[in-house]
Design a protein around this motif. Structure first.
Motif, PDB file in Angstrom:
ATOM      1  N   THR A  61       0.844  -1.202   0.000  1.00  0.00           N
ATOM      2  CA  THR A  61       0.000   0.000   0.000  1.00  0.00           C
ATOM      3  C   THR A  61       0.876   1.248   0.000  1.00  0.00           C
ATOM      4  O   THR A  61       2.105   1.164   0.100  1.00  0.00           O
ATOM      5  N   GLU A  62       0.226   2.385  -0.095  1.00  0.00           N
ATOM      6  CA  GLU A  62       0.963   3.653  -0.079  1.00  0.00           C
ATOM      7  C   GLU A  62       1.665   3.878   1.258  1.00  0.00           C
ATOM      8  O   GLU A  62       2.687   4.563   1.336  1.00  0.00           O
ATOM      9  N   LYS A  63       1.125   3.293   2.308  1.00  0.00           N
ATOM     10  CA  LYS A  63       1.697   3.470   3.648  1.00  0.00           C
ATOM     11  C   LYS A  63       2.775   2.433   3.968  1.00  0.00           C
ATOM     12  O   LYS A  63       3.605   2.643   4.852  1.00  0.00           O
ATOM     13  N   GLY A  64       2.738   1.292   3.268  1.00  0.00           N
ATOM     14  CA  GLY A  64       3.664   0.210   3.551  1.00  0.00           C
ATOM     15  C   GLY A  64       2.994  -1.135   3.340  1.00  0.00           C
ATOM     16  O   GLY A  64       1.800  -1.210   3.024  1.00  0.00           O
ATOM     17  N   ASP A  65       3.763  -2.219   3.497  1.00  0.00           N
ATOM     18  CA  ASP A  65       3.228  -3.565   3.282  1.00  0.00           C
ATOM     19  C   ASP A  65       2.311  -3.984   4.438  1.00  0.00           C
ATOM     20  O   ASP A  65       2.560  -3.647   5.595  1.00  0.00           O
ATOM     21  N   VAL A  66       1.276  -4.735   4.074  1.00  0.00           N
ATOM     22  CA  VAL A  66       0.339  -5.290   5.053  1.00  0.00           C
ATOM     23  C   VAL A  66       0.222  -6.793   4.802  1.00  0.00           C
ATOM     24  O   VAL A  66      -0.017  -7.220   3.672  1.00  0.00           O
ATOM     25  N   GLN A  67       0.410  -7.588   5.850  1.00  0.00           N
ATOM     26  CA  GLN A  67       0.245  -9.045   5.742  1.00  0.00           C
ATOM     27  C   GLN A  67      -0.237  -9.605   7.068  1.00  0.00           C
ATOM     28  O   GLN A  67       0.265  -9.217   8.124  1.00  0.00           O
ATOM     29  N   VAL A  68      -1.207 -10.490   7.004  1.00  0.00           N
ATOM     30  CA  VAL A  68      -1.760 -11.096   8.214  1.00  0.00           C
ATOM     31  C   VAL A  68      -1.447 -12.585   8.251  1.00  0.00           C
ATOM     32  O   VAL A  68      -1.177 -13.209   7.217  1.00  0.00           O
ATOM     33  N   GLU A  69      -1.502 -13.145   9.452  1.00  0.00           N
ATOM     34  CA  GLU A  69      -1.398 -14.581   9.664  1.00  0.00           C
ATOM     35  C   GLU A  69      -2.631 -14.992  10.466  1.00  0.00           C
ATOM     36  O   GLU A  69      -2.874 -14.450  11.540  1.00  0.00           O
ATOM     37  N   VAL A  70      -3.381 -15.940   9.935  1.00  0.00           N
ATOM     38  CA  VAL A  70      -4.659 -16.321  10.537  1.00  0.00           C
ATOM     39  C   VAL A  70      -4.572 -17.748  11.083  1.00  0.00           C
ATOM     40  O   VAL A  70      -4.084 -18.649  10.400  1.00  0.00           O
ATOM     41  N   THR A  71      -5.033 -17.921  12.314  1.00  0.00           N
ATOM     42  CA  THR A  71      -5.127 -19.254  12.905  1.00  0.00           C
ATOM     43  C   THR A  71      -6.586 -19.695  12.880  1.00  0.00           C
ATOM     44  O   THR A  71      -7.462 -18.992  13.379  1.00  0.00           O
ATOM     45  N   PHE A  72      -6.816 -20.837  12.259  1.00  0.00           N
ATOM     46  CA  PHE A  72      -8.164 -21.396  12.163  1.00  0.00           C
ATOM     47  C   PHE A  72      -8.298 -22.568  13.128  1.00  0.00           C
ATOM     48  O   PHE A  72      -7.420 -23.433  13.194  1.00  0.00           O
ATOM     49  N   ALA A  73      -9.376 -22.580  13.890  1.00  0.00           N
ATOM     50  CA  ALA A  73      -9.742 -23.739  14.715  1.00  0.00           C
ATOM     51  C   ALA A  73     -10.876 -24.435  13.981  1.00  0.00           C
ATOM     52  O   ALA A  73     -12.027 -24.004  14.049  1.00  0.00           O
ATOM     53  N   GLY A  74     -10.529 -25.469  13.232  1.00  0.00           N
ATOM     54  CA  GLY A  74     -11.516 -26.050  12.338  1.00  0.00           C
ATOM     55  C   GLY A  74     -11.750 -25.092  11.188  1.00  0.00           C
ATOM     56  O   GLY A  74     -10.829 -24.737  10.462  1.00  0.00           O
ATOM     57  N   THR A  75     -12.975 -24.626  11.050  1.00  0.00           N
ATOM     58  CA  THR A  75     -13.289 -23.652  10.005  1.00  0.00           C
ATOM     59  C   THR A  75     -13.449 -22.239  10.562  1.00  0.00           C
ATOM     60  O   THR A  75     -13.704 -21.302   9.809  1.00  0.00           O
ATOM     61  N   LYS A  76     -13.279 -22.073  11.870  1.00  0.00           N
ATOM     62  CA  LYS A  76     -13.458 -20.768  12.500  1.00  0.00           C
ATOM     63  C   LYS A  76     -12.139 -20.030  12.641  1.00  0.00           C
ATOM     64  O   LYS A  76     -11.087 -20.632  12.854  1.00  0.00           O
ATOM     65  N   ILE A  77     -12.197 -18.716  12.525  1.00  0.00           N
ATOM     66  CA  ILE A  77     -11.016 -17.880  12.747  1.00  0.00           C
ATOM     67  C   ILE A  77     -10.852 -17.704  14.249  1.00  0.00           C
ATOM     68  O   ILE A  77     -11.707 -17.116  14.914  1.00  0.00           O
ATOM     69  N   SER A  78      -9.766 -18.238  14.795  1.00  0.00           N
ATOM     70  CA  SER A  78      -9.558 -18.147  16.241  1.00  0.00           C
ATOM     71  C   SER A  78      -8.650 -16.985  16.625  1.00  0.00           C
ATOM     72  O   SER A  78      -8.751 -16.457  17.729  1.00  0.00           O
ATOM     73  N   SER A  79      -7.743 -16.589  15.723  1.00  0.00           N
ATOM     74  CA  SER A  79      -6.884 -15.434  16.011  1.00  0.00           C
ATOM     75  C   SER A  79      -6.281 -14.898  14.726  1.00  0.00           C
ATOM     76  O   SER A  79      -6.183 -15.609  13.726  1.00  0.00           O
ATOM     77  N   VAL A  80      -5.892 -13.628  14.785  1.00  0.00           N
ATOM     78  CA  VAL A  80      -5.245 -12.963  13.655  1.00  0.00           C
ATOM     79  C   VAL A  80      -4.015 -12.236  14.179  1.00  0.00           C
ATOM     80  O   VAL A  80      -4.087 -11.547  15.200  1.00  0.00           O
ATOM     81  N   ARG A  81      -2.896 -12.413  13.486  1.00  0.00           N
ATOM     82  CA  ARG A  81      -1.659 -11.747  13.891  1.00  0.00           C
ATOM     83  C   ARG A  81      -1.099 -10.985  12.705  1.00  0.00           C
ATOM     84  O   ARG A  81      -1.155 -11.446  11.573  1.00  0.00           O
ATOM     85  N   MET A  82      -0.575  -9.793  12.962  1.00  0.00           N
ATOM     86  CA  MET A  82       0.020  -8.990  11.904  1.00  0.00           C
ATOM     87  C   MET A  82       1.470  -9.402  11.693  1.00  0.00           C
ATOM     88  O   MET A  82       2.272  -9.393  12.626  1.00  0.00           O
ATOM     89  N   LEU A  83       1.798  -9.781  10.456  1.00  0.00           N
ATOM     90  CA  LEU A  83       3.180 -10.079  10.102  1.00  0.00           C
ATOM     91  C   LEU A  83       3.881  -8.831   9.578  1.00  0.00           C
ATOM     92  O   LEU A  83       5.065  -8.623   9.831  1.00  0.00           O
ATOM     93  N   LYS A  84       3.130  -8.008   8.840  1.00  0.00           N
ATOM     94  CA  LYS A  84       3.674  -6.751   8.308  1.00  0.00           C
ATOM     95  C   LYS A  84       2.597  -5.679   8.421  1.00  0.00           C
ATOM     96  O   LYS A  84       1.419  -5.940   8.159  1.00  0.00           O
ATOM     97  N   GLN A  85       3.005  -4.487   8.805  1.00  0.00           N
ATOM     98  CA  GLN A  85       2.072  -3.365   8.861  1.00  0.00           C
ATOM     99  C   GLN A  85       2.844  -2.061   8.795  1.00  0.00           C
ATOM    100  O   GLN A  85       4.007  -1.990   9.217  1.00  0.00           O
ATOM    101  N   PRO A  86       2.214  -1.013   8.254  1.00  0.00           N
ATOM    102  CA  PRO A  86       2.880   0.293   8.191  1.00  0.00           C
ATOM    103  C   PRO A  86       3.193   0.826   9.584  1.00  0.00           C
ATOM    104  O   PRO A  86       2.439   0.585  10.536  1.00  0.00           O
ATOM    105  N   ASN A  87       4.280   1.529   9.692  1.00  0.00           N
ATOM    106  CA  ASN A  87       4.694   2.115  10.971  1.00  0.00           C
ATOM    107  C   ASN A  87       4.076   3.504  11.110  1.00  0.00           C
ATOM    108  O   ASN A  87       4.747   4.529  10.949  1.00  0.00           O
TER     109      ASN A  87
END
Length: 241
Positions: A61-87
């Protein structure tokens, strides 16, 4: 004697090729005879594990790279963690809100955070890529037999409300969704109407999903709300059994 000399000469002439003959050793190249070794493929996930971690695409993006890491418990989203985000301060403030909305919606169909539109759009794009990847993997996996899948479907999810804890700031109460023995999501049923509480709740939920217990840190500036949250959360965990 005259006959013996020709015979002797012929015998010697016959032995010369034998002395000069050098047998072939029959050596072949080891490189040509050794087959190429194919790389081995191993699976890191155990057959009994119900959690899958998927990385979304890196969105520039114009502000910087954005990337998420998602943990699924079965088919449900149990948590989301940012791997990359603008400062940027706007991004830092927006990320907990985006994660909270994701856990509630269980999809990338969430609102854009005001003041952080670019980061929000990048977050949703990376999140959707992770969800699509998980869906493709699930579709490719062999489905379990009906005899084993039916009981699992009945007991996979359980929603438990914690006790309502009265604090000096107001009442705090959580609702916890369990996937088996894992905490899949936490939802606030009641919370004080204070800016400190609003900022603290996403942090408390994220820590809960990481710790999978009520043994989490108190959020600075929101001690009262944090204590009430942990008490209600522990009551829900105890009630689940």
């Amino acid at each position: 004697m005259k006959r013996a000399l020709p015979v002797l000469v012929l015998s010697i002439a016959g032995l010369v090729p034998v002395w000069l003959y050098e047998p072939s050793l029959g050596v072949t190249s080891s490189e040509a005879s050794t087959p190429a070794t194919s790389p081995s493929v191993s699976s890191s996930g155990s057959s009994g594990s119900s959690s899958t971690v998927v990385q979304g695409t890196t969105v520039t993006t114009e502000k910087g790279d954005v990337q998420v890491e998602v943990t699924f418990a079965g088919t449900k989203i149990s948590s989301v963690r940012m791997l990359k985000q603008p400062n940027h301060p706007q991004t830092t403030a927006a990320v907990p809100v985006l994660i909270k909305e994701t856990l509630a919606a269980q999809s990338a169909d969430i609102d854009t955070v005001s003041g952080a539109t670019i980061t929000s759009d990048g977050y949703k794009e990376s999140l959707q890529a992770a969800i699509d990847s998980q869906a493709d993997s699930a579709a490719a996996s062999p489905s379990p037999s009906a005899s084993t899948s039916a009981p699992a479907a009945e007991s996979a999810s359980k929603v438990v409300s914690g006790t309502a804890v009265d604090t000096e700031k107001g009442t705090v109460q959580v609702e916890v969704t369990f996937e088996g023995d894992s905490i899949a999501s936490v939802k606030m049923l009641q919370q004080p109407n204070h800016p400190q509480t609003t900022a603290a709740v996403p942090v408390l939920i994220e820590e809960t999903l990481a710790a999978q217990s009520a043994d989490i840190d108190t959020v600075s500036g929101a001690t009262i709300t944090s204590d009430g949250y942990k008490e209600s959360l522990q009551a829900a965990i105890d009630a689940k059994g």
